[in-house]
Design an enzyme around this catalytic site. Structure first.
Site, mmCIF file in Angstrom:
data_model
loop_
_atom_site.group_PDB
_atom_site.id
_atom_site.type_symbol
_atom_site.label_atom_id
_atom_site.label_comp_id
_atom_site.label_asym_id
_atom_site.label_seq_id
_atom_site.Cartn_x
_atom_site.Cartn_y
_atom_site.Cartn_z
ATOM 1 N N SER A 3 0.804 -1.224 0.000
ATOM 2 C CA SER A 3 0.000 0.000 0.000
ATOM 3 C C SER A 3 0.837 1.274 0.000
ATOM 4 O O SER A 3 0.286 2.377 -0.175
ATOM 5 C CB SER A 3 -0.942 0.010 1.205
ATOM 6 O OG SER A 3 -2.068 -0.809 0.959
ATOM 7 N N LYS A 16 0.416 3.609 -2.830
ATOM 8 C CA LYS A 16 -0.633 4.618 -2.845
ATOM 9 C C LYS A 16 -0.054 6.032 -2.738
ATOM 10 O O LYS A 16 -0.743 7.008 -3.072
ATOM 11 C CB LYS A 16 -1.619 4.380 -1.699
ATOM 12 C CG LYS A 16 -2.503 3.140 -1.882
ATOM 13 C CD LYS A 16 -3.557 3.080 -0.788
ATOM 14 C CE LYS A 16 -4.529 1.920 -0.973
ATOM 15 N NZ LYS A 16 -4.029 0.660 -0.410
ATOM 16 N N SER A 25 -6.212 3.672 4.187
ATOM 17 C CA SER A 25 -5.568 2.910 3.118
ATOM 18 C C SER A 25 -6.619 2.211 2.256
ATOM 19 O O SER A 25 -6.429 1.083 1.798
ATOM 20 C CB SER A 25 -4.570 1.884 3.678
ATOM 21 O OG SER A 25 -3.686 1.436 2.670
ATOM 22 N N LYS A 34 2.777 6.759 5.182
ATOM 23 C CA LYS A 34 1.963 5.641 4.695
ATOM 24 C C LYS A 34 2.544 4.298 5.107
ATOM 25 O O LYS A 34 3.739 4.076 5.023
ATOM 26 C CB LYS A 34 1.879 5.698 3.159
ATOM 27 C CG LYS A 34 0.857 4.768 2.556
ATOM 28 C CD LYS A 34 -0.548 5.266 2.779
ATOM 29 C CE LYS A 34 -1.593 4.221 2.412
ATOM 30 N NZ LYS A 34 -1.615 3.083 3.352
#
Length: 383
Positions: A57, A60, A122, A224
């Site tokens: 993730s 992202k 997320s 993140k």
């Protein structure tokens, strides 16, 4: 006439400096890790930082970079609403088993709510909705991700989806993930505070920010997390707790607890393991570069503001420095043109890179100067 760049190394200075602490080695359990100085982009710690990894993730961040770029250029409005398609709902929603904002099929959601979901929850469904809303399909959006990645200097990444869900053709490096984070922080300050928001509620479901470092008192304000079964646990974090912003990337850890602890250790080492040494006040000439065919034979090189060095505490052979620039430099040169960089080394490793700029204008020289310098360039093989 054929011109080409030649890097010149100019020994600059050697400052006598003794720290009270002894040099300390640092390591982490993370198979992949980098620590980047935000201001200069210098890598202060590197463990397999250029090796290919599955970004999970953390990919992202590239999705968000494209979205922020669209918002900043006014191609996208914060109040625009995007459709939750069958793909977003089925492959990114609750039934997929991954992280989600629990968006309802066929609903429309404002862009900034989708952005908050991607950052805080997320949400895979939110990431897909943004991709489809902007580019029509995830594949087309991934092409936008790769194009922007090329523009900001990514050298080891390829993106094929907006979510970071596993795909053999999707990969990145720890250095590239740090570069994306640096780009977001520098270019989109109006959106960066969202990364430190603690929670987000959608569809009456309250979810907390997955970045557990936000609340442990070390000044982390983004960015993140990521996890897949194959890749393990990773995180991109940033802090400016001591006035100097750092970006850390770790990946391949075995648990969320281990991820939090190893990230804490790396960030703490970065904030406490270096010492600020003021060296050049604002406007002072750090070195000079030769100008060929100009009204002056040299131009002074200055920093943008004062230049302070961040050096490892306890380093013995430190600092040493060089100035590098591409020659030949030809007029016209305008004050403020970026011409060179200051490279600071400790124990043979580069610990800081700082851009240098022309301190004054240099106009075209007269015919005698041009002829004389042309002969010099011919002798050096530049003509």
């Amino acid at each position: 006439m054929r011109n080409f760049g030649l890097k010149l190394l100019v020994a600059l200075f050697a400052v006598c400096w003794t720290a009270s602490a002894h040099a300390q080695d640092f390591d982490t359990k993370a198979p992949f890790a980098v620590l980047m100085d935000y201001e200069s982009g210098t890598i202060l710690f590197n463990k397999a930082g250029d090796e290919q990894l599955e970004p999970a993730s953390m990919a992202k961040l590239m999705t968000l970079a494209v979205v922020f770029d669209q918002l900043q250029s006014k191609k996208l409005q914060p109040t625009d609403e995007f459709f939750i398609s069958e793909h977003a709902w089925r492959d990114g929603g609750a039934s997929s088993g991954g992280s989600t904002m629990f968006a309802e099929l066929n609903s429309k959601i404002p862009v900034m709510d989708l952005v908050r979901s991607v950052i805080i929850q997320s949400g895979n469904d939110a990431a897909i909705a943004l991709a489809e809303g902007i580019a029509g399909s995830e594949l087309s959006f991934a092409q936008m991700m790769n194009q922007l990645g090329k523009e900001i200097g990514l050298s080891g990444s390829n993106f094929v989806n907006s979510t970071g869900l596993p795909d053999p053709a999707q990969f990145s490096t720890a250095r590239d993930l740090a570069t994306i984070a640096r780009f977001i922080i520098a270019q989109f300050p109006e959106y960066y505070p969202i990364f430190s928001e603690k929670e987000f509620t959608w569809n009456k479901i309250r979810q907390m920010n997955r970045n557990s470092l936000l609340e442990i008192g070390i000044g982390v304000d983004g960015l993140k997390t990521g996890h897949t079964e194959a890749a393990g646990y990773g995180e991109v974090v940033s802090t400016a707790a001591t006035g100097r912003r750092l970006i850390a990337v770790l990946h391949g850890l075995k648990s969320m607890t281990e991820r939090t602890e190893e990230a804490r250790k790396l960030v703490t080492w970065g904030t406490r393991g270096f010492e600020l040494i003021p060296v050049f006040p604002e406007g002072s000439a750090i070195s000079h570069a030769d100008v060929y065919g100009g009204s002056a034979g040299q131009v002074s090189l200055v920093g943008k503001g004062s230049i302070d060095l961040f050096l490892p505490k306890g380093a013995q052979n430190c600092p040493q420095a060089t100035v590098t620039y591409k020659a030949p430099i030809r007029p016209p040169v305008q004050k403020g043109d970026q011409l060179a960089q200051l490279n600071v080394m400790c124990n043979g490793a580069v610990v800081q890179v700082t851009p240098l700029y022309a301190g004054e204008d240099v106009a075209d020289g007269d015919i005698v100067r041009k002829a004389t310098d042309a002969l010099k360039e011919l002798a050096l093989g530049w003509l």
